[in-house]
Motif scaffolding. Sequence first.
Motif, PDB file in Angstrom:
ATOM      1  N   UNK A 235       0.938  -1.218   0.300  1.00 46.35           N
ATOM      2  CA  UNK A 235       0.102   0.273   0.093  1.00 46.35           C
ATOM      3  C   UNK A 235       1.338   1.210  -0.675  1.00 46.35           C
ATOM      4  N   UNK A 236       1.497   0.769   1.241  1.00 52.03           N
ATOM      5  CA  UNK A 236       2.857   2.807   0.606  1.00 52.03           C
ATOM      6  C   UNK A 236       3.836   2.666  -0.625  1.00 52.03           C
ATOM      7  N   UNK A 237       4.018   0.910  -0.896  1.00 49.13           N
ATOM      8  CA  UNK A 237       4.594   1.735  -2.552  1.00 49.13           C
ATOM      9  C   UNK A 237       3.127   2.435  -3.818  1.00 49.13           C
ATOM     10  N   UNK A 238       2.120   1.273  -3.703  1.00 50.04           N
ATOM     11  CA  UNK A 238       1.191   2.074  -4.112  1.00 50.04           C
ATOM     12  C   UNK A 238       1.690   4.065  -4.410  1.00 50.04           C
ATOM     13  N   UNK A 239       1.053   4.370  -2.733  1.00 50.96           N
ATOM     14  CA  UNK A 239       0.536   5.597  -2.515  1.00 50.96           C
ATOM     15  C   UNK A 239       1.629   6.380  -3.294  1.00 50.96           C
ATOM     16  N   UNK A 240       2.782   6.084  -2.665  1.00 48.19           N
ATOM     17  CA  UNK A 240       4.324   6.623  -3.999  1.00 48.19           C
ATOM     18  C   UNK A 240       4.197   6.921  -5.123  1.00 48.19           C
ATOM     19  N   UNK A 241       4.013   6.040  -6.018  1.00 53.07           N
ATOM     20  CA  UNK A 241       3.725   5.695  -6.555  1.00 53.07           C
ATOM     21  C   UNK A 241       2.941   6.262  -7.472  1.00 53.07           C
ATOM     22  N   UNK A 242       2.106   6.372  -6.848  1.00 58.94           N
ATOM     23  CA  UNK A 242       0.857   7.854  -7.197  1.00 58.94           C
ATOM     24  C   UNK A 242       1.506   8.782  -7.451  1.00 58.94           C
ATOM     25  N   UNK A 243       2.475   8.828  -6.214  1.00 59.78           N
ATOM     26  CA  UNK A 243       2.572  10.778  -5.660  1.00 59.78           C
ATOM     27  C   UNK A 243       3.032  10.672  -6.915  1.00 59.78           C
ATOM     28  N   UNK A 244       3.946   9.888  -7.432  1.00 57.79           N
ATOM     29  CA  UNK A 244       5.100   9.713  -8.573  1.00 57.79           C
ATOM     30  C   UNK A 244       4.714  10.048  -9.059  1.00 57.79           C
ATOM     31  N   UNK A 245       3.540   9.199  -9.978  1.00 55.31           N
ATOM     32  CA  UNK A 245       2.984   9.922 -10.861  1.00 55.31           C
ATOM     33  C   UNK A 245       2.288  11.068 -11.180  1.00 55.31           C
ATOM     34  N   UNK A 246       1.560  12.119 -10.516  1.00 53.03           N
ATOM     35  CA  UNK A 246       1.286  12.777 -10.749  1.00 53.03           C
ATOM     36  C   UNK A 246       2.185  13.579 -10.518  1.00 53.03           C
ATOM     37  N   UNK A 247       2.923  13.495  -9.817  1.00 53.04           N
ATOM     38  CA  UNK A 247       4.703  14.099 -10.110  1.00 53.04           C
ATOM     39  C   UNK A 247       5.104  14.848 -11.288  1.00 53.04           C
ATOM     40  N   UNK A 248       5.309  13.429 -12.022  1.00 48.10           N
ATOM     41  CA  UNK A 248       5.386  13.369 -13.834  1.00 48.10           C
ATOM     42  C   UNK A 248       4.638  14.365 -14.044  1.00 48.10           C
ATOM     43  N   UNK A 249       3.763  13.661 -14.208  1.00 48.66           N
ATOM     44  CA  UNK A 249       3.078  14.061 -15.591  1.00 48.66           C
ATOM     45  C   UNK A 249       2.057  16.527 -14.646  1.00 48.66           C
ATOM     46  N   UNK A 250       2.765  16.314 -13.917  1.00 47.16           N
ATOM     47  CA  UNK A 250       2.743  18.235 -13.534  1.00 47.16           C
ATOM     48  C   UNK A 250       3.986  18.479 -14.804  1.00 47.16           C
ATOM     49  N   UNK A 251       4.542  17.399 -14.808  1.00 51.64           N
ATOM     50  CA  UNK A 251       5.655  18.149 -15.997  1.00 51.64           C
ATOM     51  C   UNK A 251       5.484  18.261 -17.570  1.00 51.64           C
ATOM     52  N   UNK A 252       4.193  18.147 -17.066  1.00 49.80           N
ATOM     53  CA  UNK A 252       3.756  17.841 -18.539  1.00 49.80           C
ATOM     54  C   UNK A 252       3.724  19.003 -20.020  1.00 49.80           C
ATOM     55  N   UNK A 253       3.708  20.198 -18.824  1.00 49.83           N
ATOM     56  CA  UNK A 253       2.988  21.567 -19.704  1.00 49.83           C
ATOM     57  C   UNK A 253       4.535  21.936 -19.784  1.00 49.83           C
ATOM     58  N   UNK A 254       5.394  21.147 -20.063  1.00 51.10           N
ATOM     59  CA  UNK A 254       7.025  21.617 -19.762  1.00 51.10           C
ATOM     60  C   UNK A 254       7.700  20.489 -21.651  1.00 51.10           C
TER      61      UNK A 254
END
Length: 658
Positions: A235-254
Amino acid sequence: MKSVRIIALRQDRKRLLEHLQNSALVQIKKTEKSEKGFSKIDMSSQMQVFERNVTLTQQALNVLDELVPEKKSMLSSLAGRRVIDPDEIGVIAADASKVIDVCNRITELNKVRADNAAEQVRIRTSLAQLEPWQNLDIPLNTGDTKTTAVFIGTLPKNYSDITLSEELAQQNSELLFDFEIQFSSKDMTCLVLFVPIIQKQMAEDVLRNIGFAKPMSPTSHTPKVKTKRLIDRSAQLSQETENIKNEIISYAEMRDKICSTQDYFRIRADKYNVISELDQTKHVFVINGYIPEEDCKKLTQLCDRVASCYIEFSDVNDEEAPVKLKNNKFAEPAQSIVNMYSTPSHADIDPTPILAFFFYFFFGMMFSDAGYGLLMVVAIGIVLKIFKPDKNMRNNLKLFQYCGVSTIIWGLIFGSIFGDAPVAIYNVFTGADLTMKEILPWPTLDPQKDALMLMVISIAFGMVHILIGMGCKFYICWKQKDYAAALFDTGLWMLMLVGFAVLAVGMITTPTLMYVGAGIAIACAVGLILTQGRGKKGIVGKAIGGLASLYDITSYISDLLSYSRLLALGLTTGVMAQVFNMLATMLGTNIIGIIFMIIIFVIGHAVTIGLNALGSYVHTMRLQYVEMFSKFYDGGGKPFEPFTLNSKYFKTKNSNDD
């Protein structure tokens, strides 16, 4: 093509190279050794940095494309590169370090995401292994006591308490044991076995005989506790991975900035590669290269505007000079077809204008439907207007647009507009029985009914095509002052083919022409016998060589018969279109019939366009490469490759790319 030598102050090197790269006027000549008094600078470390940044930005883009796919239309690949002002490159350069930091962050996050995914797989594997042991209240790695040996593991067979006791006793009747089965299935039994410590070796031998195996991941916790810890970690890894995905997605505008930065470093890598090839001293540098003669004035003006330079133009040896094809707007789209075969050498003539005409001509004759041709012309015109593709893509599209014009003309000659769609639709709604020949106000040729005539026409066009190829060979030989090859090896064969053509026409029209044609052919045959063995020794050798040369007539006959594909492909297009029209009108004019008609019409003609356009393209190229090029074209030239902006995503307004 001219050789150019530019000498300029080293302080102007960067500015001059940037303008040369943007202008794409000069192909820079690479040399292994420096001239006396000059040396080369090792730029490998800088180039490695730039190339590493290009790779890094591409990795970041790949990650973004995986998690945040860019929304593109099906035709977006036709669009050209983004046009920017040259000054914008400076802005890209200023932001490059920030963009690289973002790319590093994206790739680092993606590595963590990949590691998390791998760990999740390991967790799922461990959970599956622990599942049978959930009722065990001691750790899987429980060791021996002073008096008792403990064995925890699995057997590859289903056992009950009775059968396992019998099996152990049968293996060694002296063994004292106690056990507890934790789990049992068709292929496995999980158990805990206790034996006196003094019989540990005996127990190991017994268990080995029946396939005992210890758990793959023994743990110091009970299975239930270990299972909970693993679930919590998952569960911890899933949450960490989800946070990573969200951060990567935030860079899409670049994404656009990353693309531009990749091009910037790609351009810098190319520039530094050139710098490493230049002869330099402490104060000056020298550029040696090639430039088309018509661009010499442009280069002089550019250098005068940018820096204080000494420019020297000179003639260049044809064998080492690159080749730049230059054709008008009609022929230029066909340059890609020539280059696919081979760039012409300086000994060749540029076959592009001839190839262009016959490529459009033969493609249209094979595709031969005015409706399909109109679709090609209109669709490509819209794409060119809206997407404004780069030069190479634009020329490829224009190639098919010109083929579409030829297809319209031949479609009207053959009386084919989406096959016989106009009369098929009219007949089904009115009950009439009209044909395309009856509704068109000009005479037409029906490939199905006039197949013999079209076969003759196709071979006649083939004769013209081959003769033009041979004429090119005649011109090349004459230009090289090889008059014997021009007159005897090419001229006599050309006259012989003309003689056969006149003979064939005479057989249909008047005996006079037949005699004239036969006379020309016989005279040429005699001339070939007398001249084709001229390289042999002795009269007998010359005579045999001359007689043997007449066998080549079979290859010319084979070449001419190849042009029957003009009829075959044209006939195929028309028949397929008519078959789909017939299927489309089968259900009549009721609502269901009309819907069925539209569906079959669209799908059927789409299939016909796809298959026959591809066939026409391939067979048209074959006629050029095999039947015509084999008569005169050698190729083997070096294409002109100017120092230019090797960018993928942008180009500058004043670049010479187009």
